[in-house]
Motif scaffolding. Sequence first.
Motif, PDB file in Angstrom:
ATOM      1  N   PHE A 193     -29.408  39.622   1.579  1.00  9.64           N
ATOM      2  CA  PHE A 193     -28.550  38.636   0.879  1.00  9.64           C
ATOM      3  C   PHE A 193     -27.734  38.027   1.815  1.00  9.64           C
ATOM      4  O   PHE A 193     -27.340  36.642   1.798  1.00  9.64           O
ATOM      5  CB  PHE A 193     -27.948  39.332  -0.458  1.00  9.64           C
ATOM      6  CG  PHE A 193     -26.865  38.332  -1.061  1.00  9.64           C
ATOM      7  CD1 PHE A 193     -27.238  37.604  -2.300  1.00  9.64           C
ATOM      8  CD2 PHE A 193     -25.507  38.484  -0.705  1.00  9.64           C
ATOM      9  CE1 PHE A 193     -26.335  36.839  -2.816  1.00  9.64           C
ATOM     10  CE2 PHE A 193     -24.675  37.975  -1.515  1.00  9.64           C
ATOM     11  CZ  PHE A 193     -25.066  36.942  -2.573  1.00  9.64           C
ATOM     12  N   HIS A 194     -26.737  38.721   2.371  1.00  5.74           N
ATOM     13  CA  HIS A 194     -25.729  38.062   3.150  1.00  5.74           C
ATOM     14  C   HIS A 194     -26.159  37.372   4.493  1.00  5.74           C
ATOM     15  O   HIS A 194     -25.431  36.471   5.008  1.00  5.74           O
ATOM     16  CB  HIS A 194     -24.618  39.266   3.765  1.00  5.74           C
ATOM     17  CG  HIS A 194     -23.596  39.666   2.653  1.00  5.74           C
ATOM     18  ND1 HIS A 194     -23.067  38.821   1.891  1.00  5.74           N
ATOM     19  CD2 HIS A 194     -23.346  40.814   2.038  1.00  5.74           C
ATOM     20  CE1 HIS A 194     -22.298  39.422   0.962  1.00  5.74           C
ATOM     21  NE2 HIS A 194     -22.397  40.459   0.926  1.00  5.74           N
ATOM     22  N   SER A 196     -28.936  35.471   3.965  1.00  8.91           N
ATOM     23  CA  SER A 196     -29.791  34.303   3.445  1.00  8.91           C
ATOM     24  C   SER A 196     -29.418  33.400   2.520  1.00  8.91           C
ATOM     25  O   SER A 196     -29.593  32.106   2.322  1.00  8.91           O
ATOM     26  CB  SER A 196     -31.377  34.811   3.240  1.00  8.91           C
ATOM     27  OG  SER A 196     -31.021  35.911   2.270  1.00  8.91           O
ATOM     28  N   SER A 197     -28.619  33.889   1.502  1.00  9.43           N
ATOM     29  CA  SER A 197     -28.235  33.557   0.371  1.00  9.43           C
ATOM     30  C   SER A 197     -27.164  32.592   0.502  1.00  9.43           C
ATOM     31  O   SER A 197     -26.026  32.905   1.104  1.00  9.43           O
ATOM     32  CB  SER A 197     -27.635  34.399  -0.811  1.00  9.43           C
ATOM     33  OG  SER A 197     -27.128  33.766  -1.837  1.00  9.43           O
ATOM     34  N   GLN A 199     -25.216  31.948  -1.773  1.00  9.82           N
ATOM     35  CA  GLN A 199     -23.917  32.691  -2.602  1.00  9.82           C
ATOM     36  C   GLN A 199     -23.291  33.539  -1.418  1.00  9.82           C
ATOM     37  O   GLN A 199     -21.941  34.007  -1.996  1.00  9.82           O
ATOM     38  CB  GLN A 199     -24.184  33.344  -3.619  1.00  9.82           C
ATOM     39  CG  GLN A 199     -24.974  32.360  -4.569  1.00  9.82           C
ATOM     40  CD  GLN A 199     -25.368  33.262  -5.860  1.00  9.82           C
ATOM     41  OE1 GLN A 199     -25.712  34.297  -5.984  1.00  9.82           O
ATOM     42  NE2 GLN A 199     -25.696  32.367  -7.057  1.00  9.82           N
ATOM     43  N   SER A 200     -23.705  33.809  -0.361  1.00  7.89           N
ATOM     44  CA  SER A 200     -23.092  34.814   0.802  1.00  7.89           C
ATOM     45  C   SER A 200     -21.877  33.965   1.407  1.00  7.89           C
ATOM     46  O   SER A 200     -22.450  32.950   1.898  1.00  7.89           O
ATOM     47  CB  SER A 200     -23.940  35.273   1.436  1.00  7.89           C
ATOM     48  OG  SER A 200     -23.396  35.942   2.825  1.00  7.89           O
ATOM     49  N   THR A 203     -23.302  32.946   4.986  1.00 11.88           N
ATOM     50  CA  THR A 203     -24.092  31.617   5.231  1.00 11.88           C
ATOM     51  C   THR A 203     -23.168  30.282   5.155  1.00 11.88           C
ATOM     52  O   THR A 203     -23.804  29.233   5.283  1.00 11.88           O
ATOM     53  CB  THR A 203     -25.219  31.527   4.241  1.00 11.88           C
ATOM     54  OG1 THR A 203     -24.605  31.395   2.831  1.00 11.88           O
ATOM     55  CG2 THR A 203     -26.251  32.751   4.432  1.00 11.88           C
TER      56      THR A 203
END
Length: 255
Positions: A193-194, A196-197, A199-200, A203
């Motif tokens: 998640f951290h 690719s998202s 929302q991270s 990124t």
Amino acid sequence: MALQIDAYLQRIGYAGERAPMLDTLRALQRAHMLNVPFENVNVWTGVPIVTDERTLFEKIVVRRRGGFCYELNGLFATLLRALGFDVTLLAARVVNGAGEVGPEFDHLTLLVQLDPSTGSGRWLSDVGFGDSFIEPLRLDDEREQVQASGAYRISHDDAQWVMLARVVDEWKPQYYFTLQPRRIEDFAEMCVFHQSSPQSPFTHKRVCSRATHEGRITLSDMRLIVTCNGERDERVLQSEDDVRVTLREQFGIEV
């Protein structure tokens, strides 16, 4: 393992006592914070981040890179165990600048339990939270704990614990955690998640930061921020070439 320990300790510039006691833990965390940067450069260069011990050792020790919490605390836990420390991986939920609390496994931190006969007790150790406590915090003490990097407190309500930092005159929660033991594999989904998202936070901007004896040095996107004895200096880098030179000269990172 002895050769790996030697290489790891050389990487963090540590040549002191290796016995699993409080003074050793304090010195190891401090050395790690001073020499291994918190950084997300791989996220920005598209290189996948994986958390198996061999890959982490190759990246952080052999290639002298840094990483984020799953990498830094994951490998630091391996070192501490090899030295005889009792270490437990803990999952934490980070509080962002807007006061919003992240999901479970948002952050990996460490519980280190020292020999109770020495009165040392339980400690929160963390080399993967960026600008934070530079030495371990006593877990079972709700009083203010002052260090060169700032003032901190730990409190809890039943199973819910929180690490707080004093920001100006206000105590602000940094992350919430429980003492439930975790495995590195438990953090795999959030590690992806951290990377690719959208929302991270990792990124959204490039970051590379490490403690110094006088304060801290941080690259945040195109800004280089140096804090020295409480004085802050900030300048804007003019090009990606400047960024690469800064990463190499200030953090030892070749991109």
